[in-house]
Scaffold this motif. Structure first.
Motif, PDB file in Angstrom:
ATOM      1  N   GLU A  16      -9.780   1.510  -7.319  1.00  0.00           N
ATOM      2  CA  GLU A  16      -9.907   0.070  -7.597  1.00  0.00           C
ATOM      3  C   GLU A  16     -10.786  -0.189  -8.815  1.00  0.00           C
ATOM      4  N   ASP A  68      -2.937  -6.390  -3.719  1.00  0.00           N
ATOM      5  CA  ASP A  68      -4.241  -6.373  -4.388  1.00  0.00           C
ATOM      6  C   ASP A  68      -4.267  -7.085  -5.730  1.00  0.00           C
ATOM      7  N   GLU A  81      -0.011  -2.963  -5.298  1.00  0.00           N
ATOM      8  CA  GLU A  81      -1.009  -2.566  -4.318  1.00  0.00           C
ATOM      9  C   GLU A  81      -1.515  -1.192  -4.737  1.00  0.00           C
ATOM     10  N   ALA A  82      -2.826  -0.959  -4.601  1.00  0.00           N
ATOM     11  CA  ALA A  82      -3.411   0.324  -4.978  1.00  0.00           C
ATOM     12  C   ALA A  82      -3.945   1.029  -3.735  1.00  0.00           C
ATOM     13  N   LYS A  83      -3.621   2.304  -3.623  1.00  0.00           N
ATOM     14  CA  LYS A  83      -4.056   3.075  -2.449  1.00  0.00           C
ATOM     15  C   LYS A  83      -4.468   4.480  -2.859  1.00  0.00           C
TER      16      LYS A  83
END
Ligand SMILES: [Mg+2]
Ligand SMILES: [Mg+2]
Lengths: 180, 180
Positions: A16, A68, A81-83
């Motif tokens: 992030e 996100d 979306e970041a994972k």
């Protein structure tokens, strides 16, 4: 509880933070305008002291109904979306929620560019994985298929995001390749 | 302090509530996917009670760095700010902040569709006013010009947004007219 200030001096940051730094660079370099959505908070009690700022005295974290990040790049709507995962051989779909899939499907249907940014921390590799492909694995899971996306599939289908000094997670180049 | 639940039964709602209801309708009717960005909060202290949800015990409202709403419509990125005024004859530019102008200029430059939704509560009229026009008045103000946009200019340049039962602030139709 105080949030740690991001340390921009080295690479040991969260995904992030790396994306935040990339977004800031994209904004300043006039490449794109992408922001992280603030975490939604349910506010229950606020005090208004005289002569100073309002203080939230009781609040709770709410489940986000979207992803996100979103914004604009080359005129297109971008949503992702970041994972991160510590897993070596696959990305567990339990990292994703149904409402995030629903949101990405909806945005994709309206012509938005939607994807996942997945970081395999053990490999120190980050990939852009298109939402269209994510949807297939998601449906598969719901129909009794595997509950994760194999690392090798992500490596093959996705686009690896190299680390650059300013664009630490240089996803704009990957968007160019995939969607333009 | 507890937020009032929106009352969807009548028209006496705030502009933000009307837009929220419109966005919900657009989402369900597959017209667009637009969301209000959550208010950014600076969290200072969180308690983690055993067996129950984390409680934010001290937090402060942060200045938003962007606008109120964004999302995707017909493949395009859409970004806007909503403002009500009790003024009859003009919209005071003091309702807008420099950082909101900067954000809209940036998004506009990347091909996004950016605008203001202005409600004149006394007239009970709501207008979509394109960011390109807003920028001119903003520059004018900085160069010693008037500090407000005349109501008649908004009426002439903008597009009036009629009230519909489901699309209370039907801005998508106005976008069709102006940008497609
Ligand atoms: Mg995330
Ligand atoms: Mg507003």
């Amino acid at each position: 509880y105080t949030r740690n200030k991001p340390d921009f001096s080295n690479r040991g940051m969260t995904l992030e933070d790396d994306i935040a730094a990339t977004n800031e660079y994209y904004r300043i370099a006039n490449i794109a305008n992408i922001h992280k959505k603030p975490t939604p908070i349910q506010i229950v009690d606020v005090h208004y002291p005289k002569r100073s700022a309002a203080v939230i005295k009781e609040a709770y974290f709410k489940q986000a109904s979207t992803t996100d990040f979103n914004g604009v790049y080359r005129g297109r709507y971008v949503d992702f979306e970041a994972k991160e995962t510590k897993n070596k051989t696959s990305f567990p779909l339990s990292n994703i929620h149904q409402h995030q899939i629903d949101h990405m499907k909806d945005c994709h249907q309206h012509g938005g560019i939607c994807f996942l940014i997945v970081k395999f921390t053990v490999h120190d590799e980050t990939y852009l994985f298109p939402a269209e492909n994510l949807f297939s694995y998601w449906e598969g899971q719901l129909n009794g298929g595997r509950k994760s996306i194999p690392y090798l599939d992500i490596k093959e289908i996705g686009i690896v995001l190299d680390f650059h000094f300013q664009a630490r997670v240089d996803y704009a180049k990957a968007i160019d390749k995939l969607y333009f």
